[in-house]
Design a protein around this motif. Structure first.
Motif, PDB file in Angstrom:
ATOM      1  N   ALA A  92       0.829  -1.211   0.000  1.00  0.00           N
ATOM      2  CA  ALA A  92       0.000   0.000   0.000  1.00  0.00           C
ATOM      3  C   ALA A  92       0.860   1.257   0.000  1.00  0.00           C
ATOM      4  CB  ALA A  92      -0.940  -0.009   1.207  1.00  0.00           C
ATOM      5  N   ARG A  93       1.933   1.243   0.791  1.00  0.00           N
ATOM      6  CA  ARG A  93       2.844   2.409   0.818  1.00  0.00           C
ATOM      7  C   ARG A  93       3.491   2.643  -0.542  1.00  0.00           C
ATOM      8  NH1 ARG A  93       5.613   1.506   6.248  1.00  0.00           N
ATOM      9  NH2 ARG A  93       6.869   0.208   4.927  1.00  0.00           N
ATOM     10  N   MET A  94       3.937   1.562  -1.185  1.00  0.00           N
ATOM     11  CA  MET A  94       4.581   1.697  -2.501  1.00  0.00           C
ATOM     12  C   MET A  94       3.592   2.295  -3.511  1.00  0.00           C
ATOM     13  SD  MET A  94       7.710   0.694  -2.219  1.00  0.00           S
ATOM     14  CE  MET A  94       7.763   1.212  -0.521  1.00  0.00           C
ATOM     15  N   TYR A  95       2.370   1.790  -3.502  1.00  0.00           N
ATOM     16  CA  TYR A  95       1.370   2.270  -4.459  1.00  0.00           C
ATOM     17  C   TYR A  95       0.946   3.708  -4.151  1.00  0.00           C
ATOM     18  CZ  TYR A  95       1.055  -2.669  -5.788  1.00  0.00           C
ATOM     19  OH  TYR A  95       1.328  -3.956  -6.201  1.00  0.00           O
ATOM     20  N   ASP A  96       0.877   4.046  -2.868  1.00  0.00           N
ATOM     21  CA  ASP A  96       0.556   5.437  -2.519  1.00  0.00           C
ATOM     22  C   ASP A  96       1.659   6.387  -2.985  1.00  0.00           C
ATOM     23  OD1 ASP A  96      -1.950   4.920  -1.449  1.00  0.00           O
ATOM     24  OD2 ASP A  96      -1.204   4.713   0.608  1.00  0.00           O
ATOM     25  N   HIS A  97       2.913   5.939  -2.890  1.00  0.00           N
ATOM     26  CA  HIS A  97       4.019   6.759  -3.424  1.00  0.00           C
ATOM     27  C   HIS A  97       3.846   6.960  -4.929  1.00  0.00           C
ATOM     28  CE1 HIS A  97       6.277   7.144   0.219  1.00  0.00           C
ATOM     29  NE2 HIS A  97       6.584   5.862   0.309  1.00  0.00           N
ATOM     30  N   VAL A  98       3.418   5.911  -5.612  1.00  0.00           N
ATOM     31  CA  VAL A  98       3.204   6.008  -7.063  1.00  0.00           C
ATOM     32  C   VAL A  98       2.131   7.054  -7.370  1.00  0.00           C
ATOM     33  CG1 VAL A  98       2.327   4.791  -9.114  1.00  0.00           C
ATOM     34  CG2 VAL A  98       3.994   3.677  -7.606  1.00  0.00           C
ATOM     35  N   THR A  99       1.041   7.037  -6.616  1.00  0.00           N
ATOM     36  CA  THR A  99      -0.038   8.002  -6.896  1.00  0.00           C
ATOM     37  C   THR A  99       0.426   9.433  -6.654  1.00  0.00           C
ATOM     38  OG1 THR A  99      -1.010   7.840  -4.677  1.00  0.00           O
ATOM     39  CG2 THR A  99      -1.861   6.332  -6.369  1.00  0.00           C
ATOM     40  N   LEU A 101       3.731  10.458  -6.970  1.00  0.00           N
ATOM     41  CA  LEU A 101       4.743  10.779  -7.975  1.00  0.00           C
ATOM     42  C   LEU A 101       4.171  10.874  -9.390  1.00  0.00           C
ATOM     43  CD1 LEU A 101       7.719   8.514  -6.871  1.00  0.00           C
ATOM     44  CD2 LEU A 101       7.641  11.012  -6.843  1.00  0.00           C
ATOM     45  N   ALA A 102       3.166  10.052  -9.675  1.00  0.00           N
ATOM     46  CA  ALA A 102       2.598   9.993 -11.028  1.00  0.00           C
ATOM     47  C   ALA A 102       1.074  10.003 -10.937  1.00  0.00           C
ATOM     48  CB  ALA A 102       3.093   8.746 -11.744  1.00  0.00           C
ATOM     49  N   PRO A 103       0.487  11.153 -10.600  1.00  0.00           N
ATOM     50  CA  PRO A 103      -0.966  11.200 -10.401  1.00  0.00           C
ATOM     51  C   PRO A 103      -1.782  10.927 -11.667  1.00  0.00           C
ATOM     52  CG  PRO A 103      -0.012  13.395 -10.249  1.00  0.00           C
ATOM     53  CD  PRO A 103       1.119  12.437 -10.339  1.00  0.00           C
ATOM     54  N   GLU A 104      -1.149  10.907 -12.829  1.00  0.00           N
ATOM     55  CA  GLU A 104      -1.859  10.620 -14.079  1.00  0.00           C
ATOM     56  C   GLU A 104      -1.724   9.150 -14.492  1.00  0.00           C
ATOM     57  OE1 GLU A 104      -3.798  12.986 -15.619  1.00  0.00           O
ATOM     58  OE2 GLU A 104      -3.281  14.140 -13.826  1.00  0.00           O
ATOM     59  N   PHE A 105      -1.114   8.330 -13.659  1.00  0.00           N
ATOM     60  CA  PHE A 105      -0.863   6.925 -13.958  1.00  0.00           C
ATOM     61  C   PHE A 105      -1.959   6.066 -13.320  1.00  0.00           C
ATOM     62  CE2 PHE A 105       1.922   3.045 -13.069  1.00  0.00           C
ATOM     63  CZ  PHE A 105       1.860   2.570 -14.364  1.00  0.00           C
ATOM     64  N   ALA A 106      -2.904   5.642 -14.127  1.00  0.00           N
ATOM     65  CA  ALA A 106      -4.078   4.910 -13.631  1.00  0.00           C
ATOM     66  C   ALA A 106      -3.706   3.623 -12.907  1.00  0.00           C
ATOM     67  CB  ALA A 106      -5.031   4.610 -14.785  1.00  0.00           C
ATOM     68  N   GLU A 107      -2.659   2.955 -13.361  1.00  0.00           N
ATOM     69  CA  GLU A 107      -2.247   1.687 -12.755  1.00  0.00           C
ATOM     70  C   GLU A 107      -1.931   1.854 -11.265  1.00  0.00           C
ATOM     71  OE1 GLU A 107      -1.282  -2.474 -13.227  1.00  0.00           O
ATOM     72  OE2 GLU A 107      -2.274  -1.071 -14.556  1.00  0.00           O
ATOM     73  N   GLY A 108      -1.302   2.971 -10.914  1.00  0.00           N
ATOM     74  CA  GLY A 108      -0.989   3.233  -9.505  1.00  0.00           C
ATOM     75  C   GLY A 108      -2.249   3.388  -8.665  1.00  0.00           C
ATOM     76  N   TRP A 109      -3.224   4.114  -9.200  1.00  0.00           N
ATOM     77  CA  TRP A 109      -4.481   4.307  -8.480  1.00  0.00           C
ATOM     78  C   TRP A 109      -5.235   2.988  -8.324  1.00  0.00           C
ATOM     79  CZ3 TRP A 109      -5.209   8.503  -5.786  1.00  0.00           C
ATOM     80  CH2 TRP A 109      -4.566   9.685  -6.164  1.00  0.00           C
ATOM     81  N   LEU A 110      -5.222   2.172  -9.373  1.00  0.00           N
ATOM     82  CA  LEU A 110      -5.898   0.882  -9.304  1.00  0.00           C
ATOM     83  C   LEU A 110      -5.255  -0.009  -8.241  1.00  0.00           C
ATOM     84  CD1 LEU A 110      -8.016  -1.062 -10.475  1.00  0.00           C
ATOM     85  CD2 LEU A 110      -6.296  -1.764 -12.128  1.00  0.00           C
ATOM     86  N   ALA A 111      -3.929  -0.039  -8.223  1.00  0.00           N
ATOM     87  CA  ALA A 111      -3.227  -0.850  -7.220  1.00  0.00           C
ATOM     88  C   ALA A 111      -3.490  -0.331  -5.810  1.00  0.00           C
ATOM     89  CB  ALA A 111      -1.727  -0.869  -7.527  1.00  0.00           C
ATOM     90  N   ALA A 112      -3.491   0.994  -5.644  1.00  0.00           N
ATOM     91  CA  ALA A 112      -3.781   1.576  -4.325  1.00  0.00           C
ATOM     92  C   ALA A 112      -5.205   1.224  -3.900  1.00  0.00           C
ATOM     93  CB  ALA A 112      -3.585   3.087  -4.363  1.00  0.00           C
ATOM     94  N   GLY A 113      -6.127   1.244  -4.843  1.00  0.00           N
ATOM     95  CA  GLY A 113      -7.512   0.872  -4.543  1.00  0.00           C
ATOM     96  C   GLY A 113      -7.649  -0.583  -4.146  1.00  0.00           C
ATOM     97  N   ARG A 114      -6.915  -1.430  -4.822  1.00  0.00           N
ATOM     98  CA  ARG A 114      -6.940  -2.859  -4.491  1.00  0.00           C
ATOM     99  C   ARG A 114      -6.445  -3.089  -3.063  1.00  0.00           C
ATOM    100  NH1 ARG A 114      -4.169  -4.322  -8.729  1.00  0.00           N
ATOM    101  NH2 ARG A 114      -2.199  -4.497  -7.623  1.00  0.00           N
ATOM    102  N   MET A 115      -5.375  -2.387  -2.671  1.00  0.00           N
ATOM    103  CA  MET A 115      -4.832  -2.524  -1.319  1.00  0.00           C
ATOM    104  C   MET A 115      -5.809  -1.956  -0.283  1.00  0.00           C
ATOM    105  SD  MET A 115      -1.952  -4.146  -1.377  1.00  0.00           S
ATOM    106  CE  MET A 115      -2.963  -5.153  -2.419  1.00  0.00           C
TER     107      MET A 115
END
Length: 192
Positions: A92-99, A101-115
């Motif tokens: 969850a921490r890794m994916y939150d960092h992604v969101t 750093l890259a707020p336009e990257f849908a994959e990061g948001w999807l992974a954060a949502g899954r967690m």
């Protein structure tokens, strides 16, 4: 003699340029951007059978996963490894960092949502999944995750709608078909 030598050189040059008779050249394929390739593969997925879908899904997910950033890719890889090791806090921490750093990257948001869904943080899960869909409205997997969350919350009409949204993108998805049919049967039973 010079004319003979010249014609021999011309003949040799012509032979070298022509491919051997037993060699077949691959057809020229026009270059496609990743977005064009993604659109083409999603169109193919909309027509694919369950048997034909897996290679399309693999390619679609690979295209969605490409961030264009080494840092984001590293964080996503670390998040996936943590997720596989069932270390959901680190994932969850890794994916939150992604969101961040890259707020336009849908994959990061999807992974954060899954967690967030695994942690039963329903509000954040729905928020992040909706952000992923805002960025990439063709994410059938985000619709499926939302549908499962809504079904779990006993919001069956909204869950059914989310399953149907997923099936508009990937009509042959076996889990979505089964879930939609089950919810339709429940609705029919309630109507009686």
């Amino acid at each position: 003699m010079t004319a003979l030598l010249l014609s021999g050189l011309l003949l040799l040059t012509g032979v070298q340029d022509a491919p051997p008779a037993d060699v077949q050249l691959a057809p020229q394929v026009e270059f496609q951007t990743p977005e064009e390739r993604l659109a083409e593969r999603l169109d193919a997925l909309a027509r694919a059978s369950q048997q034909d879908a897996p290679p399309l899904i693999d390619e679609i997910h690979a295209l969605w996963a490409h961030s264009g950033s080494d840092t984001v890719s590293l964080l996503m890889d670390r998040g996936r490894l943590a997720e596989q090791a069932e270390n959901t806090d680190i994932a969850a921490r890794m994916y939150d960092h992604v969101t961040q750093l890259a707020p336009e990257f849908a994959e990061g948001w999807l992974a954060a949502g899954r967690m967030a869904a695994q942690a039963e943080d329903w509000g954040y899960a729905l928020e992040t999944l909706n952000t992923a869909l805002t960025l990439e409205p063709r994410r059938y997997d985000a619709y499926l995750t939302i549908a499962r969350l809504l079904e779990r919350a006993n919001e069956l009409d909204a869950a059914l709608e989310a399953y149907q949204d997923a099936l508009e993108i990937f009509p042959a998805h076996p889990g979505a078909i089964e879930a939609r049919d089950r919810l339709l049967a429940l609705q029919a039973g309630r109507a009686l």
